[in-house]
Design an enzyme around this catalytic site. Structure first.
Site, short mmCIF file in Angstrom:
data_model
loop_
_atom_site.label_atom_id
_atom_site.label_comp_id
_atom_site.label_asym_id
_atom_site.label_seq_id
_atom_site.Cartn_x
_atom_site.Cartn_y
_atom_site.Cartn_z
CE1 TYR A 252 -12.63 -25.43 -48.42
CE2 TYR A 252 -12.96 -27.75 -48.47
CZ TYR A 252 -12.39 -27.36 -48.76
OH TYR A 252 -10.96 -27.03 -49.08
CG ASP B 67 0.96 -16.14 -46.31
OD1 ASP B 67 -0.24 -16.07 -46.78
OD2 ASP B 67 1.41 -16.56 -45.84
CB ILE C 249 -10.43 -18.09 -41.89
CG1 ILE C 249 -11.84 -18.00 -40.57
CG2 ILE C 249 -9.70 -19.14 -42.28
CD1 ILE C 249 -12.70 -19.63 -41.21
CG ASP C 250 -6.20 -20.53 -40.33
OD1 ASP C 250 -7.01 -21.29 -40.39
OD2 ASP C 250 -5.48 -21.11 -41.46
CD GLU D 187 -6.86 -26.47 -42.88
OE1 GLU D 187 -7.33 -25.31 -42.61
OE2 GLU D 187 -6.43 -26.86 -44.02
CG MET E 8 -10.11 -24.68 -41.82
SD MET E 8 -10.85 -23.04 -43.71
CE MET E 8 -11.55 -24.11 -45.25
N GLY E 9 -7.15 -24.57 -39.91
CA GLY E 9 -5.51 -23.84 -39.22
C GLY E 9 -4.76 -25.10 -39.83
NE ARG E 10 -1.92 -24.01 -45.60
CZ ARG E 10 -0.94 -25.25 -46.64
NH1 ARG E 10 -2.38 -25.77 -46.85
NH2 ARG E 10 -0.12 -25.29 -46.90
N GLY F 236 -3.39 -19.05 -58.16
CA GLY F 236 -2.70 -19.04 -58.91
C GLY F 236 -1.73 -18.53 -59.06
N1 LIG Z 1 4.83 -14.50 -52.86
C1 LIG Z 1 4.01 -14.65 -54.13
N2 LIG Z 1 4.40 -13.25 -54.64
C2 LIG Z 1 3.44 -12.73 -55.28
N3 LIG Z 1 2.12 -13.58 -55.39
C3 LIG Z 1 1.60 -14.71 -54.85
C4 LIG Z 1 2.86 -15.28 -54.09
N4 LIG Z 1 1.78 -16.14 -53.44
C5 LIG Z 1 0.69 -16.51 -53.15
N5 LIG Z 1 0.66 -15.06 -54.44
C6 LIG Z 1 -0.87 -15.12 -55.36
O1 LIG Z 1 -1.56 -14.51 -54.16
C7 LIG Z 1 -2.60 -15.28 -54.53
C8 LIG Z 1 -3.86 -15.85 -53.39
O2 LIG Z 1 -1.83 -16.57 -53.12
P1 LIG Z 1 -2.29 -17.69 -51.89
O3 LIG Z 1 -3.48 -19.02 -52.61
O4 LIG Z 1 -1.47 -18.16 -51.33
O5 LIG Z 1 -3.94 -17.27 -50.86
P2 LIG Z 1 -3.43 -16.44 -49.24
O6 LIG Z 1 -3.65 -14.57 -50.08
O7 LIG Z 1 -2.02 -17.10 -49.38
O8 LIG Z 1 -4.75 -16.51 -49.09
P3 LIG Z 1 -4.94 -17.87 -48.13
O9 LIG Z 1 -4.92 -17.53 -46.46
O10 LIG Z 1 -6.59 -18.51 -48.39
O11 LIG Z 1 -4.24 -19.43 -48.52
C9 LIG Z 1 -2.58 -16.15 -55.86
O12 LIG Z 1 -3.03 -15.28 -56.84
C10 LIG Z 1 -1.18 -16.23 -55.58
O13 LIG Z 1 -0.55 -16.67 -56.40
O1 LIG Z 2 -8.85 -25.82 -50.03
P1 LIG Z 2 -8.69 -24.49 -49.58
O2 LIG Z 2 -9.50 -23.26 -51.04
O3 LIG Z 2 -7.42 -24.68 -50.79
O4 LIG Z 2 -7.93 -23.38 -48.81
C1 LIG Z 2 -7.84 -24.08 -47.67
C2 LIG Z 2 -6.94 -23.45 -46.91
O5 LIG Z 2 -7.26 -21.76 -46.40
C3 LIG Z 2 -7.27 -21.21 -45.32
O6 LIG Z 2 -8.81 -21.50 -44.53
C4 LIG Z 2 -6.70 -20.43 -44.97
O7 LIG Z 2 -7.40 -19.41 -45.47
C5 LIG Z 2 -6.57 -22.37 -44.38
O8 LIG Z 2 -6.59 -22.43 -43.51
C6 LIG Z 2 -6.81 -24.19 -45.15
O9 LIG Z 2 -6.00 -25.09 -45.02
#
Ligand SMILES: Nc1ncnc2c1ncn2[C@@H]1O[C@H](COP(=O)(O)OP(=O)(O)OP(=O)(O)O)[C@@H](O)[C@H]1O
Ligand SMILES: O=P(O)(O)OC[C@H]1O[C@](O)(CO)[C@@H](O)[C@@H]1O
Length: 517
Positions: free
Chosen positions: A428, A239, A268-269, A374, A312-314, A214
């Protein structure tokens, strides 16, 4: 500050806040110099000497390359005239200009050179610098972990903290809990980080700093960081996290607040652009083995037994592919990269239940072990209109594992085939695991590399591994795209060979991830 952009010749420039102004306290005999680079893509096509084209415009020196001759029709290397190849030297350069690599592995004997053979980007090597931009005695450092959990988060934190504290003498290190929520004063929880508070954390999964998804307002986060005089921010996350890191850096830059924002990418992916490997992936592959064994036994323990394991693996199926290769028992592998139909899956199960094994007319295979990533089959299992987005804006995916179990059961029943399906979702359990030794060593080095990088004043970048070497990459480049499993590549082909899975089920998917929309 130098501009972060790749130039036409492909160098990946790293922003720096300025020249080093403090001598490094490290007792190090192997400081990395700014012109030490790694070639991003080492996999070149072989070049027949006689077909060697003139160098493309981005090669500044017209001096011909020295190419070894391989056949009777080869022409002598033009470099035998005594002139030295520009590629055998490591031309010194200042930060922001292009250094040629010491070696470009161009060999001989194929029709034409791959375009990348000449345009391959160069990336800066990670490691300790002789001169530091930040004074270790006074600099204040913040660390956050964001996004989903991943094996190794605590190891990265420990590697960072111990390097900063013991090697450099940095004593103002603060963790902020629950991701970017920790950088908002309304929700911030501060955790002092020092060798004492991190001494045991590598023995636990999860993150001592917690995590969250968020958005937070970059203005509020920049206010918060400047109010605490934080000059180095480490963002450990995927990312989305690195996009967030970039927005914080931009906000700070706009207001003239100097800060080193250095990401330690977590996925992790294993789908991070340009990088060989990301932490947690190898652990996930290893942790997937017990559920695969269990599902295999369950499948073999029943007439026409089917075991389904979701991993896992979106958007990329690397965990599912490598875990399946590692298992040796998987018969059917369904990846986000693949386009398959339910009918193909049912046909394949029926075939295994009914067709005799080659050379053994009375024996049928009688069971199927299926691994599904997934993100696979989203066109089949997601209701029209989708399932919305999570707090961070990521598309919520349909549960392909649950859907597959139910649909396969229905369709086999409709064909009058007695069967038993057991479904295991260890996602998980795997994600919360403690890292294996290989990932532990890797995460430690990532933490060290990030500490060196930030103290040298680098910013708006991440540390990663390219061609086996730790490097710095601009955030803007690693969020450009995600790595995908190449269905024509050797690893997937190895799985097809080992499993006998029908090749027509492995057509490239048109499915697009949220990021490609
Ligand atoms: N485009 C963006 N610009 C600024 N902040 C962002 C953006 N995308 C995501 N974030 C912020 O980065 C944090 C992590 O993002 P997100 O939940 O997408 O996980 P992630 O870093 O991509 O890891 P995961 O691989 O687990 O999904 C969150 O607080 C989210 O609001
Ligand atoms: O259930 P959560 O916390 O949203 O996370 C799930 C996602 O996180 C990831 O492990 C990436 O960190 C994805 O492969 C998976 O979809």
């Amino acid at each position: 500050m130098t501009e972060a952009a790749s130039n036409p010749s492909g160098a990946f420039y790293i922003r720096t806040l300025g020249d080093g102004r403090y001598p490094s306290p490290l007792p190090c005999e192997a400081f990395v110099s700014e012109d030490d680079v790694v070639v991003l893509r080492p996999s070149f096509k072989l070049v027949r000497v006689s077909d060697t084209p003139s160098p493309p415009p981005n090669i500044t020196s017209p001096t011909p390359l020295r190419l070894p001759a391989t056949g009777p029709d080869s022409t002598p290397s033009p470099a035998t005239n005594g002139s030295q190849s520009p590629l055998s030297t490591n031309t010194p350069s200042s930060e922001g200009s292009l250094a040629l690599p010491r070696i470009i592995p161009i060999r001989t004997s194929s029709p034409s050179p791959h375009p990348d053979a000449f345009a391959s980007p160069l990336v800066e090597k990670a490691g300790p610098r002789a001169a530091l931009y930040w004074d270790p005695k006074t600099v204040r450092v913040a660390v956050v972990t964001c996004g989903g959990l991943c094996p190794g988060l605590n190891n990265v934190i420990r590697g960072l903290v111990n390097t900063l504290w013991y090697r450099y003498g940095v004593q103002n290190i603060f963790g902020f809990k629950y991701g970017y929520e920790g950088l908002n004063p309304a929700t911030s929880i501060e955790v002092p980080l020092n060798p004492w508070t991190v001494r045991d954390i590598h023995n636990f999964g999860g993150s001592i700093l917690g995590s969250s998804r968020g958005p937070q307002d970059p203005k509020i986060m920049a206010d918060f960081l400047s109010s605490k005089n934080i000059r180095i921010l480490f963002t450990i996350g995927g990312d989305g996290t690195q996009k967030g890191a970039k927005s914080i850096f931009k906000e700070c830059e706009q207001r003239g607040y100097e800060i080193s924002v250095v990401g330690i990418p977590k996925t992790i992916d294993n789908d991070l652009a340009y990088c060989d490997r990301t932490f947690g992936f190898e652990t996930a592959v290893a942790q997937a083995q017990p559920p695969l064994l269990a599902a295999h036994e369950e499948a073999r323990g029943a007439r026409n037994g089917i075991g389904i394991v979701k991993l896992m693996g979106r958007d990329s199926g690397f965990i599912a592919l490598h875990a399946s290769l590692g298992s040796g028992d998987v018969n059917l592998l369904l990846l986000p990269e693949m386009n398959f139909t339910m009918e193909q899956i049912v046909d394949y199960c029926v075939k295994r239940f009914t067709e005799p094994v080659r050379g053994m007319s009375n024996t049928v295979r009688d069971h199927v072990l299926i691994v599904v990533a997934e993100g696979a089959g989203q066109n089949l299992c997601t209701p029209s209109g989708g399932l919305g987005r999570d707090k961070s804006g990521n598309q919520v995916y349909g549960d392909i594992g649950v859907w597959l179990k139910s649909e396969l059961g229905k369709q086999l029943k409709a064909r009058g085939i007695e069967h038993s399906i057991k479904y295991i979702d260890p996602s998980y359990t795997i994600r919360a695991a403690v890292v294996n030794a290989s990932d532990a060593a890797f995460t430690l080095q990532l933490g060290q590399a990030a500490a060196h990088c930030a103290l040298a004043g680098k910013t708006d970048c991440i540390v990663g591994i390219v061609n086996g070497l730790f490097v710095h990459l601009p955030i803007s480049r690693v969020i450009e795209f995600r790595k995908k499993v190449d269905l024509r590549g050797p690893t997937f082909q190895a799985f097809l060979d080992a499993s006998g899975m029908p090749i027509d089920m492995a057509r490239q998917s048109e499915h697009k991830s949220a990021e490609q929309d």
